[in-house]
Motif scaffolding. Structure first.
Motif, short mmCIF file in Angstrom:
data_model
loop_
_atom_site.label_atom_id
_atom_site.label_comp_id
_atom_site.label_asym_id
_atom_site.label_seq_id
_atom_site.Cartn_x
_atom_site.Cartn_y
_atom_site.Cartn_z
N PHE A 59 0.80 -1.22 0.00
CA PHE A 59 0.00 0.00 0.00
C PHE A 59 0.84 1.27 0.00
CE2 PHE A 59 -2.41 -3.23 2.42
CZ PHE A 59 -3.41 -3.46 1.48
N MET A 60 2.14 1.15 -0.17
CA MET A 60 3.04 2.30 -0.05
C MET A 60 2.63 3.45 -0.95
SD MET A 60 5.56 3.66 1.51
CE MET A 60 6.26 2.34 2.45
N GLU A 61 2.14 3.14 -2.11
CA GLU A 61 1.78 4.18 -3.07
C GLU A 61 0.67 5.10 -2.56
OE1 GLU A 61 0.12 4.06 -7.51
OE2 GLU A 61 1.84 2.75 -7.15
N GLU A 62 -0.32 4.52 -1.88
CA GLU A 62 -1.47 5.30 -1.43
C GLU A 62 -1.42 5.73 0.03
OE1 GLU A 62 -2.81 1.65 -1.90
OE2 GLU A 62 -2.14 1.99 -3.92
N LYS A 63 -0.73 4.99 0.88
CA LYS A 63 -0.83 5.24 2.31
C LYS A 63 -0.05 6.46 2.77
CE LYS A 63 2.97 2.86 4.38
NZ LYS A 63 3.40 2.16 5.54
N THR A 64 -0.42 6.94 3.94
CA THR A 64 0.35 8.01 4.56
C THR A 64 1.27 7.38 5.60
OG1 THR A 64 -1.51 8.42 6.04
CG2 THR A 64 -1.25 9.91 4.17
N CYS A 69 -3.25 2.71 8.27
CA CYS A 69 -3.51 1.58 7.38
C CYS A 69 -4.52 0.62 7.99
CB CYS A 69 -2.20 0.85 7.09
SG CYS A 69 -2.30 -0.30 5.72
N LYS A 70 -5.37 0.05 7.16
CA LYS A 70 -6.37 -0.91 7.64
C LYS A 70 -5.77 -2.30 7.83
CE LYS A 70 -10.16 1.65 5.84
NZ LYS A 70 -11.19 1.86 4.90
N VAL A 71 -4.65 -2.58 7.19
CA VAL A 71 -3.97 -3.86 7.31
C VAL A 71 -2.74 -3.65 8.18
CG1 VAL A 71 -2.76 -5.68 6.06
CG2 VAL A 71 -4.72 -4.55 5.01
N HIS A 72 -2.67 -4.38 9.28
CA HIS A 72 -1.51 -4.24 10.17
C HIS A 72 -0.60 -5.44 9.97
CE1 HIS A 72 -3.17 -0.71 11.95
NE2 HIS A 72 -4.30 -1.33 12.14
N CYS A 73 0.54 -5.19 9.37
CA CYS A 73 1.43 -6.29 8.99
C CYS A 73 2.52 -6.57 10.02
CB CYS A 73 2.04 -6.01 7.62
SG CYS A 73 3.03 -4.52 7.56
N TYR A 74 2.58 -5.77 11.09
CA TYR A 74 3.56 -6.03 12.14
C TYR A 74 3.05 -7.17 13.03
CZ TYR A 74 6.37 -1.74 11.55
OH TYR A 74 7.21 -0.77 11.08
N LYS A 75 3.97 -8.00 13.49
CA LYS A 75 3.62 -9.00 14.50
C LYS A 75 3.19 -8.23 15.75
CE LYS A 75 7.69 -11.15 13.97
NZ LYS A 75 8.81 -12.00 14.34
N PRO A 76 2.27 -8.77 16.54
CA PRO A 76 1.75 -8.03 17.70
C PRO A 76 2.82 -7.47 18.64
CG PRO A 76 0.43 -9.98 17.32
CD PRO A 76 1.59 -10.05 16.37
N GLU A 77 3.84 -8.25 18.95
CA GLU A 77 4.87 -7.75 19.88
C GLU A 77 5.70 -6.62 19.25
OE1 GLU A 77 6.65 -11.42 17.91
OE2 GLU A 77 4.74 -10.95 18.86
N LYS A 116 -12.59 11.38 6.75
CA LYS A 116 -13.87 11.98 7.17
C LYS A 116 -14.80 12.16 5.96
CE LYS A 116 -15.79 15.95 9.58
NZ LYS A 116 -15.50 17.26 10.15
N ASN A 117 -14.21 12.50 4.82
CA ASN A 117 -14.98 12.72 3.59
C ASN A 117 -15.23 11.42 2.82
OD1 ASN A 117 -15.13 15.48 4.08
ND2 ASN A 117 -13.25 15.90 2.96
N GLY A 118 -14.78 10.29 3.38
CA GLY A 118 -15.05 9.00 2.74
C GLY A 118 -14.19 8.68 1.55
N GLU A 119 -13.01 9.31 1.45
CA GLU A 119 -12.13 9.08 0.30
C GLU A 119 -11.11 7.99 0.56
OE1 GLU A 119 -10.32 12.78 -0.85
OE2 GLU A 119 -12.17 13.87 -0.51
N SER A 120 -11.10 7.42 1.74
CA SER A 120 -10.13 6.40 2.10
C SER A 120 -10.40 5.12 1.32
CB SER A 120 -10.20 6.14 3.60
OG SER A 120 -9.19 5.25 3.96
#
Length: 121
Positions: A59-64, A69-77, A116-120
């Motif tokens: 998601f690097m291209e779109e994310k800030t 991010c809606k997908v969390h790719c880090y292991k919990p710890e 907030k504007n629903g563009e995510s």
């Protein structure tokens, strides 16, 4: 297409630099590593892990920022460790890296407005 790829790679490198500086600051203040630029083994492992996650981010291209991010790719710890670093280093970045602190604030505000504007995604 190459220009888009170059822009994404530049963004990835900037993100990696900022995260590494935040971890370095945290390490210096919590683990007494001084201004040598070196990190303790635990912080170095976290930095390496963060770089790896950034390299594999689809998601690097779109994310800030990863926090948005809606997908969390880090292991919990590791996610908890990076949160701790961010909580500590975030406010202090204004003193140590003012440009990146202001840049982060501006990007975060834009992202919140977009969501907030629903563009995510």
């Amino acid at each position: 297409m190459k220009n888009k790829s170059d822009k994404t790679e530049k963004k990835r490198q900037k993100e990696q630099y900022v995260v590494e500086e935040m971890i370095r600051l945290y390490c210096r203040k919590h683990h007494g590593t001084g201004r040598s630029g070196r990190m303790c083994p635990v912080c170095q492992e976290l930095s390496d892990y963060a770089k790896l996650r950034s390299q594999k981010c689809p998601f690097m291209e779109e994310k800030t920022f990863c926090a948005n991010c809606k997908v969390h790719c880090y292991k919990p710890e590791m996610r908890e460790k990076i949160r701790e670093v961010m909580r500590f280093s975030g406010p202090r970045m204004l003193l140590y890296h003012p440009f990146f602190a202001v840049w982060h604030l501006i990007c975060s505000r834009k992202e919140k407005k977009k969501q907030k504007n629903g563009e995510s995604r």
